[in-house]
Design an enzyme around this catalytic site. Structure first.
Site, PDB file in Angstrom:
ATOM      1  N   ASN A 200      -5.734 -10.723  11.144  1.00 38.01           N
ATOM      2  CA  ASN A 200      -5.599  -9.686  12.155  1.00 38.01           C
ATOM      3  C   ASN A 200      -6.982  -9.106  12.412  1.00 38.01           C
ATOM      4  O   ASN A 200      -7.884  -9.213  11.572  1.00 38.01           O
ATOM      5  CB  ASN A 200      -4.708  -8.562  11.621  1.00 38.01           C
ATOM      6  CG  ASN A 200      -3.233  -8.932  11.614  1.00 38.01           C
ATOM      7  OD1 ASN A 200      -2.574  -8.873  12.644  1.00 38.01           O
ATOM      8  ND2 ASN A 200      -2.727  -9.314  10.464  1.00 38.01           N
TER       9      ASN A 200
ATOM     10  N   CYS B 148       0.800 -14.391  10.733  1.00 45.52           N
ATOM     11  CA  CYS B 148       2.260 -14.541  10.744  1.00 45.52           C
ATOM     12  C   CYS B 148       2.653 -15.820  10.021  1.00 45.52           C
ATOM     13  O   CYS B 148       2.106 -16.893  10.309  1.00 45.52           O
ATOM     14  CB  CYS B 148       2.756 -14.579  12.185  1.00 45.52           C
ATOM     15  SG  CYS B 148       4.522 -14.871  12.312  1.00 45.52           S
TER      16      CYS B 148
END
Ligand code: HMG
Ligand code: MG
Length: 304
Positions: free
Chosen positions: A251, A242
């Site tokens: 991720n 992010c």
């Protein structure tokens, strides 16, 4: 035991949003085509957020009509303006996003948690009128720890989950370990609170792990132990993070998730070798070698 599982591929959105190098729209389309060819179906394709906040995804209006057949696509929508843009394109699946930490919510969407719930309540109500068969996901980021204010009380995370379920009326919830700090016992602890007290449908709760510290697959295993959680988010090649969460590297790689699930007896419908190749052109543009473990292993096996 029911061995059905749903993977939500967030690579095109969460994977790319943080990359400073502009990725041409043809390459994004090619990436998504490759993901679909690998057997992935649920794909978060892009965001209708402010282009000033996330320049990489400022091409979402051009990308959306080019999305290949075969995928079920969703996009992030942060406010009324984002909804207006999404509706113009016929988007039927949206995701709103808040967090379990005030500091993170402020930095990410310039709202308090309370303001985000008020905003999303209206966004989702308007969306339901415009798209009666539409579908809404709600994210709770920083569910375990905030990059700015430290550990988050699981009761606080539960409270925000319940606000999204009962006040906003989301169909699905995704719980984000945004900076990849959680360990299995923390996941188990939060899972227990949700199983007992979540105001929405527990089978519609997804987990969104980051592998920053190598705990993501262990956390998937911890969630699976509860036998009610069947939705996991991941990003091909482990791309992403992010932009408003310092240290939110990587991720959970979809390759690692697919390998683990298949080996554990779940049918993902994904071809690992095709998936392992999906992010290669993007990685090449970014000047990076593939680094996700099961991706590297699948590529090595294929080249023998
Ligand atoms: P703001 O600056 O407070 O918004 O940002 P504003 O209403 O004051 O508007 C400022 C300008 O942006 C205006 O333009 C608006 O028109 C425009 P100007 O008049 O200056 O030319 N604007 C928009 N333009 C296009 N689309 C829109 C839009 N909204 C306003 N939707 C805002 C508030 C929410 C817009 C901003 O903070 C934002 O876009 N934030 C998104 C940040 C983001 O995408 N973060 C990453 C996603 S969350 C995440 O990654 C975590 C997750 O993956 C889970 C996990 O990993 O844990 C989900
Ligand atoms: Mg993420």
């Amino acid at each position: 035991m029911d061995r059905e599982i749903r993977i939500v591929e967030v690579g095109p959105r969460d994977g790319l949003q943080n990359e400073p190098t502009p990725i041409p729209i043809d390459l994004k389309t090619d990436f998504i085509e490759r993901l679909v060819a690998s057997g992935l179906v649920h794909i978060e394709a892009t965001s209708f957020v402010s282009p000033k906040w996330v320049p990489q995804l400022s091409d979402s209006a051009e990308l959306w009509p080019r999305l290949p057949d075969g995928g079920v696509y969703s996009a992030l929508v942060p406010n009324a303006k984002g909804l207006e843009r999404a509706l113009e394109l016929g988007v039927e699946r949206i995701a709103v996003f808040t967090a379990a930490s005030e500091e993170f919510t402020q930095k990410n969407i310039n709202m308090s948690i309370g303001e985000s719930i008020t905003t999303f309540r209206q966004v989702v109500a308007d969306f339901r009128v415009a798209v009666p068969r539409g579908w809404v996901r709600g994210y709770v980021s920083a569910a375990f720890e905030c990059p700015f204010s430290g550990r988050v009380d699981p009761e606080k995370t539960l409270e925000v989950c319940n606000l999204l379920a009962s006040e906003v009326g989301v169909d699905e919830l995704s719980i984000g370990d945004t900076i990849g700090v959680a360990t299995p016992s923390e996941v188990g602890n939060l899972a227990g609170l949700l199983v007992n007290d979540y105001a929405g449908e527990i089978g519609h709760v997804a987990w969104h792990f980051h592998d920053t510290r190598g705990t993501a697959i262990a956390n998937v295993a911890a969630a699976l132990e509860w036998d009610v959680f069947r939705i996991f988010d991941s990003s091909a090649g482990g791309l992403g993070g992010c932009p408003y969460a310092p240290g939110a590297g990587g991720n959970l790689a979809t390759e690692d998730l697919v390998y683990f699930l298949e080996r554990e007896g779940y049918a993902t419908g994904v071809d690992l070798e095709t998936l392992a190749r999906a992010s290669l052109p993007v990685l090449e543009l970014l000047g990076r070698q593939p680094a996700a473990k099961a991706q590297v292993a699948a590529l090595a096996l294929a080249s023998r």
